[in-house]
Design a protein around this motif. Structure first.
Motif, PDB file in Angstrom:
ATOM      1  N   CYS A   1      -1.774   4.476   4.587  1.00 27.72           N
ATOM      2  CA  CYS A   1      -1.482   3.342   5.468  1.00 27.72           C
ATOM      3  C   CYS A   1      -2.399   3.341   6.691  1.00 27.72           C
ATOM      4  O   CYS A   1      -2.839   2.287   7.159  1.00 27.72           O
ATOM      5  CB  CYS A   1      -0.025   3.382   5.908  1.00 27.72           C
ATOM      6  N   LEU A   2      -2.683   4.535   7.197  1.00 23.04           N
ATOM      7  CA  LEU A   2      -3.532   4.648   8.387  1.00 23.04           C
ATOM      8  C   LEU A   2      -4.937   4.136   8.128  1.00 23.04           C
ATOM      9  O   LEU A   2      -5.489   3.356   8.911  1.00 23.04           O
ATOM     10  CB  LEU A   2      -3.573   6.114   8.846  1.00 23.04           C
TER      11      LEU A   2
ATOM     12  N   ASN B   1       0.828  -1.209   0.000  1.00 20.93           N
ATOM     13  CA  ASN B   1       0.000   0.000   0.000  1.00 20.93           C
ATOM     14  C   ASN B   1       0.861   1.258   0.000  1.00 20.93           C
ATOM     15  O   ASN B   1       0.582   2.231  -0.720  1.00 20.93           O
ATOM     16  CB  ASN B   1      -0.907  -0.010   1.234  1.00 20.93           C
ATOM     17  N   ALA B   2       1.938   1.258   0.793  1.00 17.54           N
ATOM     18  CA  ALA B   2       2.822   2.416   0.875  1.00 17.54           C
ATOM     19  C   ALA B   2       3.513   2.686  -0.451  1.00 17.54           C
ATOM     20  O   ALA B   2       3.631   3.840  -0.888  1.00 17.54           O
ATOM     21  CB  ALA B   2       3.849   2.199   1.983  1.00 17.54           C
ATOM     22  N   ILE B   3       3.972   1.605  -1.116  1.00 12.28           N
ATOM     23  CA  ILE B   3       4.657   1.771  -2.406  1.00 12.28           C
ATOM     24  C   ILE B   3       3.714   2.337  -3.459  1.00 12.28           C
ATOM     25  O   ILE B   3       4.061   3.267  -4.196  1.00 12.28           O
ATOM     26  CB  ILE B   3       5.250   0.427  -2.873  1.00 12.28           C
ATOM     27  N   LEU B   4       2.495   1.786  -3.512  1.00 16.50           N
ATOM     28  CA  LEU B   4       1.516   2.287  -4.488  1.00 16.50           C
ATOM     29  C   LEU B   4       1.182   3.754  -4.223  1.00 16.50           C
ATOM     30  O   LEU B   4       1.138   4.569  -5.152  1.00 16.50           O
ATOM     31  CB  LEU B   4       0.245   1.435  -4.432  1.00 16.50           C
ATOM     32  N   SER B   5       0.964   4.099  -2.941  1.00 14.08           N
ATOM     33  CA  SER B   5       0.633   5.482  -2.592  1.00 14.08           C
ATOM     34  C   SER B   5       1.786   6.413  -2.933  1.00 14.08           C
ATOM     35  O   SER B   5       1.576   7.514  -3.450  1.00 14.08           O
ATOM     36  CB  SER B   5       0.310   5.587  -1.098  1.00 14.08           C
TER      37      SER B   5
ATOM     38  N   MET C   1       2.724  12.716   3.681  1.00 13.75           N
ATOM     39  CA  MET C   1       1.406  12.667   4.314  1.00 13.75           C
ATOM     40  C   MET C   1       0.451  11.745   3.559  1.00 13.75           C
ATOM     41  O   MET C   1      -0.386  11.070   4.161  1.00 13.75           O
ATOM     42  CB  MET C   1       0.812  14.084   4.392  1.00 13.75           C
ATOM     43  N   THR C   2       0.573  11.698   2.231  1.00 11.92           N
ATOM     44  CA  THR C   2      -0.273  10.800   1.441  1.00 11.92           C
ATOM     45  C   THR C   2       0.010   9.345   1.788  1.00 11.92           C
ATOM     46  O   THR C   2      -0.912   8.534   1.975  1.00 11.92           O
ATOM     47  CB  THR C   2      -0.034  11.027  -0.064  1.00 11.92           C
TER      48      THR C   2
ATOM     49  N   TYR D   1       6.054  19.660  -1.742  1.00  9.38           N
ATOM     50  CA  TYR D   1       5.720  18.408  -2.433  1.00  9.38           C
ATOM     51  C   TYR D   1       6.172  17.199  -1.618  1.00  9.38           C
ATOM     52  O   TYR D   1       5.464  16.184  -1.552  1.00  9.38           O
ATOM     53  CB  TYR D   1       6.354  18.384  -3.821  1.00  9.38           C
ATOM     54  N   LEU D   2       7.340  17.305  -0.996  1.00 11.81           N
ATOM     55  CA  LEU D   2       7.823  16.204  -0.164  1.00 11.81           C
ATOM     56  C   LEU D   2       6.886  15.966   1.012  1.00 11.81           C
ATOM     57  O   LEU D   2       6.574  14.814   1.356  1.00 11.81           O
ATOM     58  CB  LEU D   2       9.232  16.533   0.345  1.00 11.81           C
TER      59      LEU D   2
END
Length: 328
Positions: free
Chosen positions: A304-305, A253-257, A298-299, A292-293
């Motif tokens: 993940c949350l 999920n983190a990689i996709l986000s 945050m995204t 942007y970073l």
């Protein structure tokens, strides 16, 4: 957030760096100029103001009420005066030699005065090199100001950097100690107070956006969990522990986000001037790499949350339940 735009780096304007002191009685120039506070590395420039009386005014302005007009000078000569005609700044030679040159107020009564004309101020002759936008201020070099032995009615201290709210409070106390007979009539405190008064509204606005974003992410995460249910069942059947399944799903999920957030940031940055800037509901919003970073981080954290409950729910299923679900 409005508070961030108002009091952050983008708010590092002259208003956030200026402290104006008004004296109850005019003070001698020498007493002002020799104050130790002006030796600080924080000081960018200092504006001294002398209120003119009727005897000091040029004959063209004798009808102007006393003390309405003033003579100003910048000690360092760094700031350009807003000018409607002529020059907006003195040359280094004029400053060094204290030449009798003047930038006059942009008053209707003086519009007949031309650049290069001479004018009598405080019984001294000056050449006009510019006509200022402010209607009530004459500007001269510091040496000329000192040679006229003008008293000082007010000073404006301009720092070279914006202080934090806490540092600002300490600096104001220092100014009160150095100039006990003066009143601090203008300082960044008013701007900081305005920013703080908007903080609650900003927080409420961001909280609503956070809730709406979370709901949107939850629907998206549920869809992704349903689409990858067969894959998750296989993890369980082949012996993966529940903890490992949770970790694998969170990493996925983190990689996709992260990938989609980076792509979105690149698109936004590339098309900002031609498209997205025109869609802003607030003008003069500039984005930096750090912004942007922050958005990307945050995204990923938000995704993940909100995905965590669905991931834990999936991981809790027994092997038999997962096998039956896979056979379906």
């Amino acid at each position: 957030m409005q508070t961030k735009r108002f009091a952050g780096d983008g708010g590092n304007t002259v208003g956030f760096r200026t402290y104006k002191l008004e004296f109850s009685k005019p003070v001698d120039y020498d007493k002002i100029i020799n104050n130790e506070i002006f030796n600080s590395d924080l000081i960018d420039d200092v504006k001294l103001v002398h209120s003119l009386n009727s005897e000091e005014l040029p004959k063209e302005l004798k009808d102007i009420p006393s003390n309405f007009l003033s003579v100003c000078t910048y000690l360092e000569g760094k700031y350009e005066i807003k000018s409607s005609q002529g020059r907006t700044k003195f040359t280094d030679e004029e400053i060094k030699n204290g030449e009798n040159v003047l930038i006059v107020p942009g008053r209707d009564e003086m519009y007949n005065m031309q650049i290069g004309n001479e004018i009598i101020l405080s019984n001294n002759k000056y050449e006009i090199i510019g006509i200022a936008v402010p209607p009530d201020e004459f500007y001269m070099t510091t040496k000329s100001f000192a040679s006229m032995k003008y008293s000082v009615k007010s000073i404006s201290i301009i720092l070279n950097t914006q202080l934090s709210s806490v540092e600002n409070g300490k600096y104001e106390l220092k100014l009160h100690d150095e100039f006990p007979s003066a009143s601090l009539t203008d300082s960044p405190s008013e701007l900081y107070n305005m920013a703080q008064s908007n903080a609650l509204g900003d927080f409420s606005f961001v909280a609503v956006i956070f809730v709406v974003s979370s709901l949107a992410f939850m629907f998206l995460m549920k869809f992704m969990m349903d689409k990858s249910s067969s894959e998750n069942v296989i993890y369980s059947i082949v012996g993966a522990t529940k903890v490992r399944i949770v970790i694998l799903l969170l990493i996925e999920n983190a990689i996709l986000s992260f990938v989609f957030a980076v792509i979105a940031s690149i698109i936004h940055s590339s098309l900002y001037e031609v498209l997205f800037k025109k869609l802003n509901i607030t003008s003069d919003v500039e984005y930096y790499f750090s912004d942007y970073l922050f958005i990307i981080i945050m995204t990923v954290l938000l995704s993940c949350l909100v995905a965590l409950p669905f991931i834990i729910s999936t991981a809790k299923n027994s092997i038999i339940k997962n096998k039956n679900k896979y056979n379906e």
